[in-house]
Enzyme design. Structure first.
Site, PDB file in Angstrom:
ATOM      1  N   HIS A 117      92.545 -15.764 -41.422  1.00  0.00           N
ATOM      2  CA  HIS A 117      91.371 -15.327 -41.098  1.00  0.00           C
ATOM      3  C   HIS A 117      90.410 -16.587 -41.819  1.00  0.00           C
ATOM      4  CE1 HIS A 117      88.258 -13.414 -43.977  1.00  0.00           C
ATOM      5  NE2 HIS A 117      88.929 -12.252 -43.908  1.00  0.00           N
ATOM      6  N   ILE A 169      87.154 -18.534 -43.401  1.00  0.00           N
ATOM      7  CA  ILE A 169      87.159 -18.234 -44.468  1.00  0.00           C
ATOM      8  C   ILE A 169      87.875 -17.687 -45.376  1.00  0.00           C
ATOM      9  CG2 ILE A 169      84.737 -15.865 -44.757  1.00  0.00           C
ATOM     10  CD1 ILE A 169      83.846 -16.771 -42.365  1.00  0.00           C
ATOM     11  N   GLY A 225      87.643 -12.397 -48.980  1.00  0.00           N
ATOM     12  CA  GLY A 225      86.269 -12.399 -50.413  1.00  0.00           C
ATOM     13  C   GLY A 225      86.666 -11.501 -51.591  1.00  0.00           C
ATOM     14  N   VAL A 226      88.093 -10.420 -51.152  1.00  0.00           N
ATOM     15  CA  VAL A 226      89.410 -10.039 -51.747  1.00  0.00           C
ATOM     16  C   VAL A 226      89.900 -11.423 -53.158  1.00  0.00           C
ATOM     17  CG1 VAL A 226      91.232  -9.860 -50.978  1.00  0.00           C
ATOM     18  CG2 VAL A 226      90.766  -8.313 -52.477  1.00  0.00           C
ATOM     19  N   GLU A 244      89.929 -12.344 -56.675  1.00  0.00           N
ATOM     20  CA  GLU A 244      90.932 -12.302 -57.685  1.00  0.00           C
ATOM     21  C   GLU A 244      91.589 -13.107 -58.459  1.00  0.00           C
ATOM     22  OE1 GLU A 244      94.592 -12.112 -58.722  1.00  0.00           O
ATOM     23  OE2 GLU A 244      94.091  -9.808 -58.117  1.00  0.00           O
TER      24      GLU A 244
END
Length: 150
Positions: free
Chosen positions: A58, A64, A67-68, A72
């Site tokens: 990623h 990067i 976002g998840v 978390e």
């Protein structure tokens, strides 16, 4: 989000966090709690390193933080606040939902995430928290997180 600044902070080390949360590598996403008020709010820190396993995919050549995983990390910070109450010792904080999540800037290796989570409503074992992640004082992510204590 208003969280009081105070001179005497209640910080927690990674080892102390591991005594509250069940998360372990590679899913323990809070390196330190800078300050917290049990049951009310917490401020955490995540040092984002190029060695993070998620950067392998990623994205190759353009790392990067997903976002998840920022969400978390925010949830884990809030879970420290919720589970720091004596009556919640040994319990789990589970995701119930995410509302109004916004990702304003990418998080990349070398960034230090400041994770802020403040409880805004609680009814029985269910609660709602406002959360935001900042890098260098600039908000990169904001969300409302619903959780349940079990």
């Amino acid at each position: 989000m208003d969280i009081e600044e105070r001179s005497e902070k209640k910080s927690l080390t990674a080892e102390e966090i591991a005594g509250i949360l069940p998360h372990r590598y590679p899913f323990a996403l809070v390196d330190r709690i800078i300050d917290h008020e049990p049951g009310i709010w917490a401020i955490g820190r995540k040092c984002v390193s190029m060695d993070e396993p998620f950067f392998q995919g990623h994205f190759p050549g353009k790392p990067i933080m997903p976002g998840v995983l920022i969400i978390e990390a925010l949830a884990q910070t809030g879970a420290v606040a919720a589970l720091s109450l004596p009556e919640n010792k040994g319990k789990l904080a589970l995701f119930g939902g995410i509302k109004n999540a916004r990702f304003k800037k990418p998080v990349t290796p070398g960034d230090v995430l400041e994770l802020r989570c403040k409880m805004v409503r609680c009814k029985g074992p269910v609660g709602v928290a406002e959360a935001e992640a900042l890098v260098d004082g600039v908000i990169v992510t904001r969300a409302e997180i619903t959780f349940s204590i079990v």
